[in-house]
Enzyme design. Structure first.
Site, PDB file in Angstrom:
ATOM      1  N   SER A 114       4.638 -30.579   6.085  1.00 22.96           N
ATOM      2  CA  SER A 114       4.338 -29.159   6.244  1.00 22.96           C
ATOM      3  C   SER A 114       4.112 -28.484   4.891  1.00 22.96           C
ATOM      4  O   SER A 114       3.200 -28.873   4.179  1.00 22.96           O
ATOM      5  CB  SER A 114       5.446 -28.503   7.058  1.00 22.96           C
ATOM      6  OG  SER A 114       4.908 -27.375   7.686  1.00 22.96           O
ATOM      7  N   HIS A 138       6.272 -30.446  15.530  1.00 22.50           N
ATOM      8  CA  HIS A 138       6.067 -30.272  14.091  1.00 22.50           C
ATOM      9  C   HIS A 138       7.256 -30.876  13.355  1.00 22.50           C
ATOM     10  O   HIS A 138       8.342 -30.285  13.330  1.00 22.50           O
ATOM     11  CB  HIS A 138       5.970 -28.760  13.831  1.00 22.50           C
ATOM     12  CG  HIS A 138       5.770 -28.398  12.405  1.00 22.50           C
ATOM     13  ND1 HIS A 138       4.587 -28.598  11.738  1.00 22.50           N
ATOM     14  CD2 HIS A 138       6.618 -27.823  11.502  1.00 22.50           C
ATOM     15  CE1 HIS A 138       4.703 -28.150  10.494  1.00 22.50           C
ATOM     16  NE2 HIS A 138       5.928 -27.682  10.330  1.00 22.50           N
TER      17      HIS A 138
HETATM   18  C1  GTR Z   1       5.231 -22.553   8.883  1.00 19.48           C
HETATM   19  C2  GTR Z   1       3.999 -22.277   8.060  1.00 19.48           C
HETATM   20  C3  GTR Z   1       3.234 -23.540   7.943  1.00 19.48           C
HETATM   21  C4  GTR Z   1       4.114 -24.695   7.524  1.00 19.48           C
HETATM   22  C5  GTR Z   1       5.515 -24.651   8.127  1.00 19.48           C
HETATM   23  C6  GTR Z   1       6.542 -25.560   7.479  1.00 19.48           C
HETATM   24  O1  GTR Z   1       5.913 -21.472   9.276  1.00 19.48           O
HETATM   25  O2  GTR Z   1       3.255 -21.287   8.685  1.00 19.48           O
HETATM   26  O3  GTR Z   1       2.138 -23.370   7.081  1.00 19.48           O
HETATM   27  O4  GTR Z   1       4.188 -24.793   6.168  1.00 19.48           O
HETATM   28  O5  GTR Z   1       6.044 -23.397   8.111  1.00 19.48           O
HETATM   29  O6  GTR Z   1       6.580 -25.720   6.265  1.00 19.48           O
HETATM   30  O7  GTR Z   1       7.343 -26.112   8.218  1.00 19.48           O
END
Ligand code: GTR
Length: 390
Positions: free
Chosen positions: A224, A366
């Site tokens: 991420s 995610h």
């Molecule tokens: C989210 C962000 C993403 C990603 C994520 C993370 O909220 O919008 O771009 O970076 O965090 O790092 O888990």
């Protein structure tokens, strides 16, 4: 049924493939002066440096290349960690510049069962420190160190907060204020992501001094925001042999111009402290960015790069990340690197390993997990030469 639009921070978030706007990617193989790039020499001498500085100027910020000195100190060591399987080293890296210094720890496990220096994975840890627990009392699927050791690789990590806090109010308090205060004054000065990537290079500096590590086989890994950082670190520092980015999404692997899921506008609003100030000029104007994210992947060429996405993570625009990989192929072609990505989005849980640009679209959320790491090892095995038997 999956929702097609959402609202976040006063903006419509698009999740409908049919409403992705038409877009034209900036030319990859043409210099700003209009010269066509037909070979590696022109790419490396002209277009590559041009693209690298466009990313510095407009997105991630200027990366300081100099500092006064650094040193490495072993702060904890255990030769028979993990029931004897691994040698634990905790190293403190201290960097000095203009009379100030910053120190940060690195956790490293090296497999004991080996005949030569070990290839390594370095994770930029952007989650809890427990994920990389040196005592192994806590084990985490985010950094499955035992599995990596069993595969014959060393595994290391540093924590992003030790370099620059991940907060818009206090990100400056780490290396920026201490070592590079001038960056804070500039519209193109680096902020958090630049700082984290800079730190990854200092860990690379350390690996060059550790004879247990094969410094020609160090892969940088991030998830991420850490995945965005891994891509940027790999683009900047060609000593990294390989780059793995998990769910890196907007301003990582995903094409900005698709406006699917997170957008440049939303990331600037929510996480302005990751990028330089110039990036804010593109919040409502992504089509005028002189780069798009396929070029970031192209900067990694000819080195292997692997991107992942997850089915439940539409925010990170999986298809747009896959398309970046596909659109980076012309650079790999210049180097005659084999890229075997299909034209269309790969099936779920069907990793593309035997390709210099690798990719998988995994089932689930995610995250960075054992499925991802297992495929990172397969990809590294393939590219480091111990090709898998069919
Ligand atoms: C989210 C962000 C993403 C990603 C994520 C993370 O909220 O919008 O771009 O970076 O965090 O790092 O888990």
């Amino acid at each position: 049924a999956q929702i097609k639009t959402d609202k976040f921070m006063g903006e419509i978030v698009n999740y409908d493939e049919t409403t992705v706007p038409k877009y034209t990617l900036p030319p990859l193989l043409q210099t700003l002066k209009g010269e066509k790039v037909k070979n590696v020499a022109t790419w490396e001498k002209k277009r590559r440096p041009e693209i690298l500085s466009l990313f510095e100027e407009h997105i991630y910020g200027h990366m300081p290349s100099k500092f006064d000195s650094l040193n490495f100190k072993m702060i904890n060591e255990k030769t028979d960690a993990m029931d004897g399987k691994a040698h634990l080293k905790e190293i403190q890296i201290t960097v000095w510049n203009k009379g100030n210094s910053v120190s940060f720890p690195v956790v490293l496990f090296v497999p004991n069962k080996r005949t030569k220096p070990a290839p390594a994975f370095l994770l930029i840890n952007n989650r809890g420190k427990r994920n990389t627990d040196p005592t192994r009392e806590t084990k985490s699927t985010f950094w499955p160190a035992e599995t990596i050791i069993d595969s014959g690789y060393a595994i290391a990590s540093f924590h992003n907060a030790d370099i620059a806090l991940d907060r818009k109010e206090t990100y400056q308090n780490g290396i920026l204020k201490q070592l590079f205060p001038e960056e804070l004054e500039k519209a193109n000065g680096m902020k958090a992501i630049g700082s984290w990537a800079w730190a990854a290079s200092r860990v690379m500096d350390y690996f060059l001094t550790d004879k247990d590590i094969d410094a020609k086989k160090v892969a940088i890994v991030g998830h991420s925001r850490g995945g965005k950082t891994a891509l940027w670190a790999g683009a900047q520092d060609q000593r990294f042999a390989m780059v793995f980015n998990s769910c890196s999404g907007n301003s990582g692997a995903a094409l900005a111009r698709r406006k699917y899921g997170e957008t440049v506008s939303l990331i600037n609003k929510q996480f302005g402290h990751w990028f330089n100030n110039n990036y804010k000029n593109f919040s409502n104007n992504v089509d005028s960015l002189p780069v798009d994210q396929h070029m970031l992947i192209g900067l990694i060429a000819p080195r292997p790069v692997y991107t992942t996405n997850a089915t439940q993570d539409r925010w990170a625009d999986p298809y747009g990340s896959f398309l970046s990989s596909v659109n980076a192929k012309p650079i790999y072609d210049l180097y005659h690197q084999k890229v075997t990505l299909p034209k269309d989005m790969p099936q779920v849980n069907s990793p593309i390993i035997n390709s210099t640009i690798g990719y998988h679209f995994r089932e689930g959320a995610h995250d960075l997990n054992v499925y991802d790491w297992t495929n990172f090892v397969r990809f590294a095995n393939f590219h480091y030469g111990s090709r898998e038997k069919k």
